[in-house]
Design an enzyme around this catalytic site. Structure first.
Site, mmCIF file in Angstrom:
data_model
loop_
_atom_site.group_PDB
_atom_site.id
_atom_site.type_symbol
_atom_site.label_atom_id
_atom_site.label_comp_id
_atom_site.label_asym_id
_atom_site.label_seq_id
_atom_site.Cartn_x
_atom_site.Cartn_y
_atom_site.Cartn_z
ATOM 1 N N LEU A 186 0.818 -1.225 0.000
ATOM 2 C CA LEU A 186 0.000 0.000 0.000
ATOM 3 C C LEU A 186 0.850 1.273 0.000
ATOM 4 C CD1 LEU A 186 -2.691 -1.134 2.599
ATOM 5 C CD2 LEU A 186 -2.968 -1.009 0.123
ATOM 6 N N CYS A 211 -6.608 -5.502 5.176
ATOM 7 C CA CYS A 211 -5.451 -4.950 5.883
ATOM 8 C C CYS A 211 -5.350 -5.526 7.298
ATOM 9 C CB CYS A 211 -5.575 -3.431 5.974
ATOM 10 S SG CYS A 211 -5.671 -2.629 4.375
ATOM 11 N N ILE A 217 -13.124 -10.772 -5.590
ATOM 12 C CA ILE A 217 -12.318 -10.993 -4.398
ATOM 13 C C ILE A 217 -11.047 -10.156 -4.432
ATOM 14 C CG2 ILE A 217 -13.187 -13.333 -4.032
ATOM 15 C CD1 ILE A 217 -10.535 -14.357 -5.294
ATOM 16 N N THR A 254 -6.902 -10.329 -3.266
ATOM 17 C CA THR A 254 -5.925 -11.363 -3.589
ATOM 18 C C THR A 254 -5.913 -12.506 -2.580
ATOM 19 O OG1 THR A 254 -4.220 -10.093 -2.432
ATOM 20 C CG2 THR A 254 -4.391 -9.789 -4.819
ATOM 21 N N GLY A 276 -9.004 -12.498 -11.854
ATOM 22 C CA GLY A 276 -8.600 -13.271 -13.012
ATOM 23 C C GLY A 276 -9.317 -12.959 -14.305
#
Length: 303
Positions: free
Chosen positions: A73, A130, A191, A193, A244
């Protein structure tokens, strides 16, 4: 292309194709490769309350059909965004949405509050993948209670469209989805990762400085589709699907599984103009199958 226009939780989109945070900069970086006005929106890179330097190098690694990243980040903080970046992107002819991250609930809420007054930012996307520093580093999005608490705090200070980005690194994503819906999320994006790693067998060491990182790219698509479908059948708020997507056929799959819109991430690095091509491909599919509007495809998977 009116048949592609769609409203998602108050966001008016020209079409359901957007770009994912962290893969498209602040948008203007891609203006030489494509017409930004031809996509539904841009999710800018993750923004935090304070400046972050990111993780040490190496922080990216190629994998079969994907990539790992541990950028961490890196950004100059929300105040820098407001004063320096926002003036440069506020007149882009598409929706510009800020991805908000934090290490504490207070960080999330304060960062979100500082974005409320930006007229040309109609929504934020909360990255709840996070680590919560007050809870020993466990990600907000891996526990229904902590996910709900951060959304509740942000909802109190942020009146515009609130999108919550869900982590796939959980046992049951529907429990997290329902928890954040219950605290006022207007929309979900998923989603984020998957947690992965890579090893240098000659050095016998991890390739990434952080050992593990976020896996994205074509390899995660089956997992992403499954989670979108499960979540669509569990909540009553719209879903923005990602994971993807590399062609318009992938986008159609996500829409059939329950996505009202989609984000393209890693494939932007391969083809910077892919989002426009995907929007055009969706339109051609609708024409070919005599479907009057893209919303008529949402969740129409026969099982």
């Amino acid at each position: 292309m009116d048949k592609l226009k769609i409203n998602i939780a108050g966001l008016e989109l020209k079409n359901p194709v957007m770009t994912a945070s962290g893969t498209f900069g602040y948008g203007k970086e891609f203006s030489d490769f494509m017409d930004l006005s031809k996509i539904g929106g841009i999710f800018v890179k993750g923004t935090t309350l304070h400046e972050r330097q990111g993780n040490p190098y190496p922080r990216m690694a190629e994998t079969p059909s994907g990539m790992l990243n541990a950028v961490g980040l890196q950004n100059k903080g929300v105040d820098y965004f407001v004063s320096n970046i926002y003036p440069e992107i506020k007149d882009l002819d598409t929706n510009v949405i800020v991805n908000v991250s934090g290490s504490t609930i207070e960080d999330y809420a304060e960062c979100a509050e500082r974005l409320v007054g930006l007229d040309k930012i109609p929504a934020i996307e909360l990255n709840i993948s996070c680590p919560n520093v007050k809870e020993g580093g466990m990600a907000f999005g891996t526990c229904a209670n902590s996910a709900a608490n951060v959304v509740k705090a942000v909802r109190k200070v942020y009146p515009k469209t609130l999108i919550v980005k869900l982590s796939p690194n959980v046992t049951d994503i529907t429990q997290i989805a329902k928890a954040v819906e219950g605290e006022g999320a207007d929309c979900l994006s998923l989603i984020n990762t998957l947690l992965g790693m890579a090893i240098d067998i000659n050095k016998r060491k991890p390739i990434l400085s952080t050992v593990t990182g976020g896996l994205s790219g074509a390899c995660v698509k089956p997992v992403a589709l499954r989670m979108v479908w499960q979540t669509y059948n569990a909540v009553n708020i719209p879903i923005i699907g990602m994971g993807g997507i590399s062609c318009w056929e992938d986008a159609i799959e996500f829409i059939l599984a329950g996505s009202s819109a989609i984000q393209i991430g890693t494939y932007n690095f391969i083809d910077p103009a892919i989002s426009v091509k995907v929007a055009e491909g969706i339109k051609e599919y609708l024409d070919k199958h005599n479907i009057s509007h893209v919303k008529d495809l949402i969740g129409q998977l026969s099982v």
